[in-house]
Motif scaffolding. Sequence first.
Motif, PDB file in Angstrom:
ATOM      1  N   HIS A 182     -12.967  -2.586   1.422  1.00 46.87           N
ATOM      2  CA  HIS A 182     -11.432  -2.950   1.563  1.00 46.87           C
ATOM      3  C   HIS A 182     -11.177  -4.596   1.332  1.00 46.87           C
ATOM      4  O   HIS A 182     -10.403  -4.712   0.458  1.00 46.87           O
ATOM      5  CB  HIS A 182     -11.084  -2.643   2.912  1.00 46.87           C
ATOM      6  N   HIS A 203      -9.126  -6.549  -2.090  1.00 42.21           N
ATOM      7  CA  HIS A 203      -7.977  -7.276  -2.184  1.00 42.21           C
ATOM      8  C   HIS A 203      -8.205  -8.598  -2.824  1.00 42.21           C
ATOM      9  O   HIS A 203      -7.168  -9.333  -3.417  1.00 42.21           O
ATOM     10  CB  HIS A 203      -7.970  -7.908  -0.897  1.00 42.21           C
ATOM     11  N   GLU A 227      -2.188  -3.421   0.880  1.00 42.85           N
ATOM     12  CA  GLU A 227      -3.029  -2.755   1.751  1.00 42.85           C
ATOM     13  C   GLU A 227      -2.896  -1.308   1.236  1.00 42.85           C
ATOM     14  O   GLU A 227      -4.129  -0.390   1.473  1.00 42.85           O
ATOM     15  CB  GLU A 227      -2.130  -2.738   3.295  1.00 42.85           C
ATOM     16  N   TYR A 239      -1.299   1.148   5.495  1.00 42.39           N
ATOM     17  CA  TYR A 239      -2.708   1.473   5.176  1.00 42.39           C
ATOM     18  C   TYR A 239      -2.681   2.990   4.326  1.00 42.39           C
ATOM     19  O   TYR A 239      -2.808   3.148   3.384  1.00 42.39           O
ATOM     20  CB  TYR A 239      -3.653   1.148   6.096  1.00 42.39           C
ATOM     21  N   LYS A 276      -6.735  -6.302   8.851  1.00 43.15           N
ATOM     22  CA  LYS A 276      -5.768  -6.821   7.688  1.00 43.15           C
ATOM     23  C   LYS A 276      -6.504  -6.822   6.446  1.00 43.15           C
ATOM     24  O   LYS A 276      -5.587  -6.958   5.584  1.00 43.15           O
ATOM     25  CB  LYS A 276      -5.515  -8.269   8.144  1.00 43.15           C
TER      26      LYS A 276
HETATM   27 ZN   LIG Z   1      -6.183  -5.306   4.170  1.00 47.29          ZN
END
Ligand SMILES: [Zn+2]
Length: 501
Positions: free
Chosen positions: A318, A322, A341, A396, A501
């Motif tokens: 994840h 990003h 996200e 998400y 996050k």
């Molecule tokens: Zn994230």
Amino acid sequence: MSLRKRAGFTTAATGLTVLLLTSTASAAPGPGSPGVGDPYYPLDGNGGYDVSHYDVRVSYQPESDRLSGTTTILAKATQDLTTFNLDFLLNVDSVRVNNRPAKFSTDGGELTVDPAQDLHKGSRMLVVVKYSDTPNKYELYGYNAWKQTATGALAVDQPHMAPWWFPSNNHPTDKATYDISVAAPEGLEVISNGTLVGTSQQIDGMVRWHWRSKQPQATYLAFMAVEDYDVSEELAPNGLYYLNAYAKDLQNPDAARASVDRTPEVTEFLETKFGKYPFEALGGVVTTGLGFALETQTRPVYDDGFFARGANTYVVAHEQAHQWYGDSVSLGSWDEIWLNEGFAAYAEWLWSEEQGEGTAAEIAQFYYDSYAADDPFWDVLPGDPGAENQFHDAVYDRGAMTVHALRTAMGDKAFFKLLKQWPKKKRNDVGTTPELIKLAEKLSGKQLDEVFQTWLYTAGKPATSPNGDAAVRAAKAEAPKSVAKIDRTHKLLHQRELAHK
Ligand SMILES: [Zn+2]
């Protein structure tokens, strides 16, 4: 390096509009606006200038929470300016602009600077701000992002972090390169973005750590972590500078290493989906007391809690995703957080497929089926969740379902082209949802407004699953096969319920 949102993109085609833009831009000298007009955080960022580089040089004393030093900003005026603002909370001792002392005042996170001479549009700005304060006493938008730990502090948060430790144009539309240099008591380590240039012993007994980020970076992705860390520094197999840091007080040190030490492998996998990794360095930091993980550029920071149930490479997938979706390609405004996200969560599904723990199609179906039609989950719009729901599960899970629905609508060939072309086209830049839709439509030759309208902007559970209707699924034979496996993946994915996050 700023990119003005929307205004210029669609209008530059006609001479008339260009003329209008020009005449607006040549207005009489005036104050730079205190915000860039973000729909969720109107005072974030500032008008009238564009930062190219931050040199943050501070000292930090954990015992007294004393942060003091100097930030030097290289910028360019984008309009004639009588005054301009920086976003900053701490007590300022002095400001100089172009080597002359400047007047300044502070109020509620805005530092207003009145230079000795007005600034002309296009001229260079050299801004030197000296300051000294205790960051932990400040709040912005009702929260304190500064975190003191057992031995040090963490400047790691989203969407706001910079105002607690350096003055800036605090909005992801103005990206810049960084030198971050932090002195801390001997025996502690200071970790930040990019490459460690070196450390030096100071005469006051402190040790200064100097970090450099060569690629443009958003202000909220700049970080400093001061603690007692075990640090490993080497070259990754692909030749990139690679540094991991593990706090010495972790509850799950082995599980953390069994996850974050696989960062180069996860990154190699993501390169097959997103194209070449966009930065010059990689790694991770694992700590306690953060409560979430954040994709701080080149080096995400993870809370130790992600590894409480053993290795968890999903959170690594994840945060590494990003680096393309969120870091190299930045948001134009905070209401479009799904662009970060949704794609990072979808990367977890792709990684799951790679690990043989459920395909992306199976997981999309699982999520779609597991939220009942009357679940309030469906009331949060991923395309405009509201500031209070910016990190809601819907951003998400429904965000990733949006990505899968897009894949179903585009077809795999065009979809996987999009996954690579978007970060390539927008590298070190800003990308918006309308621009993404335009590229997806170009690559697939299909009209896709309805997919986005349904999945991003319409409350309620969509009538068809992200895999399409039953007939489409039957034709593709993509019905879920192994519920036990998917359930396990689902639990792993939801380790980010720590407020990921
Ligand atoms: Zn994230």
